[in-house]
Design an enzyme around this catalytic site. Structure first.
Site, PDB file in Angstrom:
ATOM      1  N   HIS A   1       0.841  -1.219   0.000  1.00  0.00           N
ATOM      2  CA  HIS A   1       0.000   0.000   0.000  1.00  0.00           C
ATOM      3  C   HIS A   1       0.868   1.258   0.000  1.00  0.00           C
ATOM      4  O   HIS A   1       0.436   2.307   0.461  1.00  0.00           O
ATOM      5  CB  HIS A   1      -0.948   0.056   1.209  1.00  0.00           C
ATOM      6  CG  HIS A   1      -1.696  -1.204   1.456  1.00  0.00           C
ATOM      7  ND1 HIS A   1      -2.976  -1.423   0.988  1.00  0.00           N
ATOM      8  CD2 HIS A   1      -1.341  -2.345   2.100  1.00  0.00           C
ATOM      9  CE1 HIS A   1      -3.379  -2.631   1.357  1.00  0.00           C
ATOM     10  NE2 HIS A   1      -2.398  -3.214   2.028  1.00  0.00           N
TER      11      HIS A   1
ATOM     12  N   SER B   1      13.907  21.347 -17.357  1.00  0.00           N
ATOM     13  CA  SER B   1      12.741  22.192 -17.581  1.00  0.00           C
ATOM     14  C   SER B   1      13.186  23.450 -18.308  1.00  0.00           C
ATOM     15  O   SER B   1      14.289  23.960 -18.068  1.00  0.00           O
ATOM     16  CB  SER B   1      12.125  22.557 -16.232  1.00  0.00           C
ATOM     17  OG  SER B   1      11.354  23.737 -16.345  1.00  0.00           O
TER      18      SER B   1
ATOM     19  N   LYS C   1      15.419  21.718 -12.359  1.00  0.00           N
ATOM     20  CA  LYS C   1      14.702  20.457 -12.550  1.00  0.00           C
ATOM     21  C   LYS C   1      15.516  19.379 -13.269  1.00  0.00           C
ATOM     22  O   LYS C   1      16.262  19.656 -14.196  1.00  0.00           O
ATOM     23  CB  LYS C   1      13.408  20.693 -13.350  1.00  0.00           C
ATOM     24  CG  LYS C   1      12.339  21.477 -12.627  1.00  0.00           C
ATOM     25  CD  LYS C   1      11.826  20.795 -11.357  1.00  0.00           C
ATOM     26  CE  LYS C   1      11.038  19.536 -11.623  1.00  0.00           C
ATOM     27  NZ  LYS C   1       9.753  19.820 -12.281  1.00  0.00           N
TER      28      LYS C   1
ATOM     29  N   GLU D   1       8.510   8.224 -17.135  1.00  0.00           N
ATOM     30  CA  GLU D   1       7.128   8.672 -17.346  1.00  0.00           C
ATOM     31  C   GLU D   1       6.600   8.222 -18.698  1.00  0.00           C
ATOM     32  O   GLU D   1       5.450   7.785 -18.827  1.00  0.00           O
ATOM     33  CB  GLU D   1       7.054  10.194 -17.244  1.00  0.00           C
ATOM     34  CG  GLU D   1       7.321  10.695 -15.838  1.00  0.00           C
ATOM     35  CD  GLU D   1       7.499  12.206 -15.808  1.00  0.00           C
ATOM     36  OE1 GLU D   1       6.649  12.873 -15.216  1.00  0.00           O
ATOM     37  OE2 GLU D   1       8.468  12.705 -16.393  1.00  0.00           O
TER      38      GLU D   1
END
Ligand code: ARG
Length: 458
Positions: free
Chosen positions: A157, A278, A284, A291
């Protein structure tokens, strides 16, 4: 004579819009090598049974080879008026050989031809994928070896559960990929059945020898029912299911590492080469490869669903709807192949941030379940032990401390000394306590790591 292979029956030409609408050459040209391979075998068989002469078969085969070389070199001009790859190759053959070329399609239909080509293609695709899966397995095994002694918090979980060895963690993915390889191998059995010879739907009245074609093309057996052949796309659905399964495994892993690479977790040092920045935020470093791996899974599962909808209402035997299967299959294969190819070096180059992980390892009661098992092995019934430890955890939460910080007396139970049971506490002790087969017990994990290294030739 009409340019179309089926032109005889038609008086009027095809509407230009319809030609564009019905063509498949823009995507099935990818099958040209397989189409040529199948045609070579077919021609040889036609000669064996006397439907064409040996000399004719020889000319057909060398002309097919030339056509293959021409396509390979990008010299063939593809035209929508010639519909598909089969017609392009046959027309090129006829242009070279005249009447001899016009014999190749004897006892054959594009309906059994396309299934044969696709099966040959899927067979190669499966073999390529297996190689990519092995490379990724090796990357996980190499990481298991590199990070062997590192202890990780195991989660359920996404809450801290029990400690696990990093090697145990990496090998979990090796197992998943192994099942994917087995699924591919199983799918390959149903791919590897010869379709050619089923002709349009009912077989042929000509004396063809399907067994000979089977041997030449390396199929395991010959499809028994000609009506089944041209409608059968089960093998494609199975193949794309396995691709979806692989993508799903990769997606779960990618999600996990996206989380692990956050400032909040900070478990991983993702290599610069696999991240992007970024355009506005200078600090970043984004896990785009992970992803996209997660995101592309949607495309692959979408392809599977598309195929199901495509075939779900089709009567026997061939229906033109089936032409729509190829783009989904090609795209799913390209997508998963791309994900696997980039995953292997990413896994190899990603190191765990050992100090960060270690500095927080005693948080989150990772030793609570071992404490409970310690009580059980000292005679306390499981349910009582569970409740005792649950209460101790609650006490820790009130006192904002760890189990090991509580007084010995808090652990005393009838017949059990608190000081003795406290020896089970702490992540190191907890980990050392594991024994069962398949568990994270260091000896078990070491054994499995060795087995995988042998199995994967490392
Ligand atoms: N291009 C078709 C396909 O991809 C195969 C040809 C069968 N065409 C036909 N008109 N019978 O499925």
């Amino acid at each position: 004579m009409s340019q179309k292979t089926w032109g005889g029956r038609f008086e009027g030409g095809t509407d230009a819009q319809v030609e564009k609408f019905t063509e498949s050459i823009t995507f099935d040209r990818r099958l040209f090598r397989h189409d040529i391979r199948a045609s070579r075998a077919h021609a040889a068989m036609l000669a064996e049974v006397g439907l064409i002469s040996a000399g004719e078969a020889d000319s057909i085969r060398s002309a097919l080879d030339e056509i293959g070389t021409e396509i390979e070199a990008g010299k063939m001009e593809f035209r929508t008026s010639l519909e598909d790859i089969h017609t392009h190759i046959e027309s090129a053959l006829i242009a070279r050989l005249g009447d001899v070329g016009r014999k190749l399609h004897t006892a054959r239909s594009r309906n059994d031809q396309i299934v044969t080509d696709v099966k040959l293609w899927v067979r190669d695709a499966i073999d390529d994928l297996d190689g990519l899966l092995v490379e990724l397995q090796r990357a996980f095994v190499a990481s298991a070896e590199r990070e062997h002694g590192v202890v990780l918090p195991g989660y359920t979980h996404l809450q801290r559960a029990q400690p696990v060895l990093a090697a145990h963690y990496y090998l979990a993915y090796v197992e998943k990929l192994q099942r994917d390889r087995e699924r591919l191998a199983d799918c390959r059995k149903r791919v590897n059945i010869l379709a050619l010879g089923a002709a349009a739907l009912a077989g042929s009245s000509l004396p063809i020898d399907r067994e000979s074609v089977r041997q030449k093309l390396g199929f395991d057996s010959v499809a028994r029912n000609s009506l089944d052949v041209s409608s059968d796309r089960d093998f494609l659905l199975e193949f794309v299911f396995v691709l979806s399964m692989i993508a799903t495994h990769l997606s779960g892993w990618a999600e996990e590492w996206v989380i692990w690479s956050t400032t909040e977790f900070n478990f991983l040092d993702l290599p610069d080469g696999f991240c992007t920045g970024s355009s506005i935020m200078p600090h970043k470093k984004n896990p785009d490869v992970l992803e996209l791996t997660r995101g592309k899974t949607g495309r692959v599962i979408g392809a599977l669903q598309g195929l199901f909808v495509l075939v779900k209402g089709l009567p026997l035997a061939y229906n033109r709807d089936l032409q729509e299967d190829k783009q989904a299959v090609f795209d799913a294969f390209d997508t998963v192949g791309g994900c696997l190819a980039v995953a292997a070096p990413l896994v190899r180059q990603t190191k765990l941030r050992r100090e960060v992980i270690a500095s927080r390892l005693e948080d989150g009661f990772l030793d609570a379940t071992t404490l409970m098992e310690g009580l059980i092995s000292r005679g306390v019934p499981m349910r009582s032990a569970h409740e005792i430890v649950g209460k101790l955890v609650r006490l820790c939460e009130q006192k904002k401390c760890r189990l090991a910080d509580l007084q010995d007396a808090e652990f005393d139970q009838p017949g059990v000394s608190g000081a003795d049971i406290k020896k089970t506490l702490g992540v190191a002790n907890s980990l050392a306590a594991f024994k069962s087969y398949g568990s994270t017990a260091p000896a078990e994990v070491a054994k499995q790591l060795n087995e995988w290294k042998n199995k994967l030739g490392m």
